[in-house]
Every structure is written in structure tokens, then in C-alpha cells.
Design a protein around this motif. Structure first.
Motif: not given
Length: 119
Positions: A2-5, A21, A89-90, A110-111
Motif C-alpha cells: 500500500d503506497l501513500v504519498e 512515498c 502518484y508514486c 499510491g492514492r
């Protein structure tokens, strides 16, 4: 994964932002962006051998980096312009990438985080 920027926001033209990220260790990792009404485009990619690719529109202004010790993929954005306004986005992949257009190869996204540069 789960990627989060993080690190997006609003900044005046000419200003700087740094996106981050929490990810590392993939074959290719990159930053992509999508402006309102436009398709998603590649901004910068860094490969596991350290080589990088940049979109012509950001060369000399943006720098992508990866720090495996900190588990961080970053995008330093300087001299921001109104046309840089987009959701960023990453994304990462275990596959090798040869082009910033290889969006289909990116397996985890990511989101997104909004970057706004008012004109």
C-alpha cells in the motif's frame, strides 16, 4: 504493498515542494501525474541500478531519488509552474521499464497527492 504519498500542497510559481512515498527495493519506481481532464503521464522513474528518466517538461527542475535505508522514494520539485498542477502518484514495479510511458508495467500505485501551482 500500500503506497501513500505525502508532501503535496499549494505553492506559488517558482516555489518548491518535496513529495515522498514510503517504498523501496523495486526494479523501477516512479512518479506520475494527472491533471484535470488529461491522461496520466510519467514524470520521473528511477531504476534499481540508479539510472533515472525524466519527462522533458521537468528536466532540470525535478529530481527523483530513492533511499532504501529510509524506505523512501522522493521527488524534489523546484521552479514549479502552473502547468505542474496535477495529482501526483508514486508507483512501483518488479519489471524493468524502458520508458516513462510504461504505465501498464507499474503494479502498485499510491492514492495520489494534489500539487497546485496557481497561475
Amino acid at each position: 504493498v500500500d503506497l501513500v504519498e505525502s508532501g503535496g500542497g499549494a505553492v506559488q510559481a517558482g516555489g518548491s515542494l518535496r513529495l515522498s512515498c514510503a517504498v523501496s527495493g523495486y526494479r523501477s519506481m516512479g512518479w506520475f501525474r494527472q491533471a484535470t481532464g488529461k491522461g496520466r503521464e510519467g514524470v520521473a522513474i528511477i531504476r534499481d541500478d540508479g539510472t533515472t528518466m525524466y519527462a522533458e517538461s521537468v528536466k532540470g527542475r525535478f529530481t527523483i531519488s530513492s533511499d532504501s535505508a529510509k524506505n523512501a522514494l522522493s521527488l524534489q520539485m523546484n521552479s514549479l509552474k502552473p502547468e505542474d498542477t496535477a495529482v501526483y502518484y508514486c508507483a512501483v514495479t518488479i519489471f524493468p521499464t524502458r520508458s516513462l510511458r510504461d504505465l501498464r508495467l507499474m503494479t502498485n500505485w499510491g492514492r495520489g497527492t494534489q500539487v497546485t501551482v496557481p497561475s
